[in-house]
Design a protein around this motif. Structure first.
Motif, short mmCIF file in Angstrom:
data_model
loop_
_atom_site.label_atom_id
_atom_site.label_comp_id
_atom_site.label_asym_id
_atom_site.label_seq_id
_atom_site.Cartn_x
_atom_site.Cartn_y
_atom_site.Cartn_z
N GLU A 1 -2.68 -1.60 -10.79
CA GLU A 1 -3.99 -2.37 -11.25
C GLU A 1 -5.20 -1.82 -11.00
O GLU A 1 -6.19 -2.46 -11.92
CB GLU A 1 -3.42 -3.71 -10.88
CG GLU A 1 -3.03 -5.06 -10.43
CD GLU A 1 -1.53 -4.31 -9.36
OE1 GLU A 1 -1.87 -3.21 -8.64
OE2 GLU A 1 -0.30 -4.50 -9.73
N ALA A 2 -5.33 -1.35 -10.44
CA ALA A 2 -6.89 -0.44 -10.09
C ALA A 2 -7.38 0.45 -11.55
O ALA A 2 -8.29 0.62 -11.72
CB ALA A 2 -7.21 -0.22 -8.92
N TYR A 3 -6.12 0.78 -11.79
CA TYR A 3 -6.24 2.07 -12.88
C TYR A 3 -6.53 0.54 -14.26
O TYR A 3 -7.56 0.48 -15.57
CB TYR A 3 -5.34 3.20 -13.35
CG TYR A 3 -4.98 3.37 -12.06
CD1 TYR A 3 -6.50 5.06 -12.25
CD2 TYR A 3 -3.65 3.74 -11.45
CE1 TYR A 3 -6.39 5.64 -11.50
CE2 TYR A 3 -4.28 5.32 -10.47
CZ TYR A 3 -5.23 5.46 -10.27
OH TYR A 3 -5.02 7.43 -9.44
N TYR B 1 1.08 5.73 0.73
CA TYR B 1 0.10 6.45 0.90
C TYR B 1 0.91 7.70 1.39
O TYR B 1 2.35 7.69 0.97
CB TYR B 1 -0.21 6.49 2.15
CG TYR B 1 -1.22 5.75 2.69
CD1 TYR B 1 -2.36 6.41 3.00
CD2 TYR B 1 -1.47 4.60 2.54
CE1 TYR B 1 -3.92 6.08 3.43
CE2 TYR B 1 -2.82 3.59 3.11
CZ TYR B 1 -3.48 4.44 3.16
OH TYR B 1 -5.13 3.34 3.85
N GLN C 1 1.20 -1.12 -0.33
CA GLN C 1 0.10 -0.25 0.19
C GLN C 1 1.19 1.46 0.45
O GLN C 1 1.97 1.12 0.75
CB GLN C 1 -0.49 0.06 1.28
CG GLN C 1 -1.41 -0.85 1.60
CD GLN C 1 -3.21 -1.21 0.31
OE1 GLN C 1 -3.40 -0.52 0.04
NE2 GLN C 1 -2.72 -2.83 -0.73
N ALA D 1 -4.79 7.31 0.07
CA ALA D 1 -4.11 6.63 -0.32
C ALA D 1 -4.10 6.47 -1.92
O ALA D 1 -4.89 7.35 -2.77
CB ALA D 1 -5.29 4.90 -0.15
N VAL D 2 -3.08 5.70 -2.47
CA VAL D 2 -2.67 6.11 -3.76
C VAL D 2 -2.74 5.05 -4.51
O VAL D 2 -2.39 3.86 -3.91
CB VAL D 2 -1.33 6.03 -4.33
CG1 VAL D 2 -0.66 6.32 -4.77
CG2 VAL D 2 -0.34 6.98 -3.19
N PRO D 3 -3.71 5.08 -5.30
CA PRO D 3 -4.62 3.81 -5.83
C PRO D 3 -3.58 2.89 -7.07
O PRO D 3 -2.56 3.36 -7.26
CB PRO D 3 -5.25 4.18 -7.50
CG PRO D 3 -5.71 5.87 -6.72
CD PRO D 3 -4.43 6.20 -6.54
N GLU D 4 -3.28 1.39 -6.63
CA GLU D 4 -2.48 0.35 -7.18
C GLU D 4 -2.85 0.66 -8.54
O GLU D 4 -3.87 0.80 -9.29
CB GLU D 4 -2.94 -0.96 -6.71
CG GLU D 4 -2.47 -1.23 -5.31
CD GLU D 4 -2.51 -2.36 -5.25
OE1 GLU D 4 -2.25 -3.08 -5.65
OE2 GLU D 4 -3.42 -2.62 -3.88
N LEU E 1 -10.42 -0.77 -14.15
CA LEU E 1 -10.80 0.33 -14.76
C LEU E 1 -11.02 0.55 -16.37
O LEU E 1 -12.70 1.05 -17.08
CB LEU E 1 -11.15 2.20 -13.80
CG LEU E 1 -11.82 3.34 -14.28
CD1 LEU E 1 -12.72 3.23 -13.89
CD2 LEU E 1 -11.44 4.50 -14.10
#
Length: 171
Positions: free
Chosen positions: A147-149, A28, A26, A142-145, A152
């Motif tokens: 993989e989340a982008y 941040y 994670q 929190a900084v998105p991973e 999406l």
């Protein structure tokens, strides 16, 4: 139209059957402004990372930070400057903040995690001058991973393809 709905349901069932995502590192960002003492109005900012693989989500938990950088009063501080273990705090799976202390600078300072929520976390410092100590608020993001982008974008791409296919079939 029925084929599109059936395909969507099958895709959703296949995704649900996949194993749950494993915990990951994670990242941040944090920042704040001092609100009292000799350094009122001064700001600080930084980032840190930690692995939440051992997070159970039950009761109070502390996880070691693997990387940290903090900018304060024109200096950069890292994990090497810490006077004690640098950890993030969780309670029942809720992120509460960072515990980080530096005693080798003037002023000495600490980031202190909240007790029930991250918005209670704060920055405290102690000067050599009596009465010069103070506190400030801290905000975590929190900084998105990546993989989340990616997920999406893949989802938006699939919606675009479905809309295009529907338009071609209805023409």
């Amino acid at each position: 139209m029925h084929k599109l709905i059936r395909s969507s349901v099958i895709a959703a069932l296949m995704l649900a059957a996949l194993p749950a995502a494993h915990a990951a590192t994670q990242h941040y960002l944090f920042s704040g402004t001092l609100e009292s003492g000799d350094y009122t109005g001064q700001s600080f900012s930084g980032s840190f990372s930690f692995d939440d693989a051992n997070l159970s989500g039950l009761d109070a938990e502390w996880l070691r930070v693997s990387n940290l950088s903090l900018s304060f009063l024109g200096k950069i501080f890292t994990l090497a400057d810490a006077a004690a273990a640098t950890e993030v705090s969780y309670y029942n799976g809720t992120f509460l903040g960072l515990a980080y202390t530096v005693e080798s600078s003037e002023p000495k300072f600490s980031l202190i995690a909240g007790t029930e929520k991250a918005s209670e976390a704060f920055f405290a410092y102690d000067t050599a001058v009596v009465g010069g100590s103070g506190t400030g608020s801290v905000i975590y993001a929190a900084v998105p991973e990546p993989e989340a982008y990616a997920m999406l974008l893949a989802g938006l791409g699939l919606l675009g393809l479905a809309a295009r296919r529907r338009r071609v079939l209805s023409a």
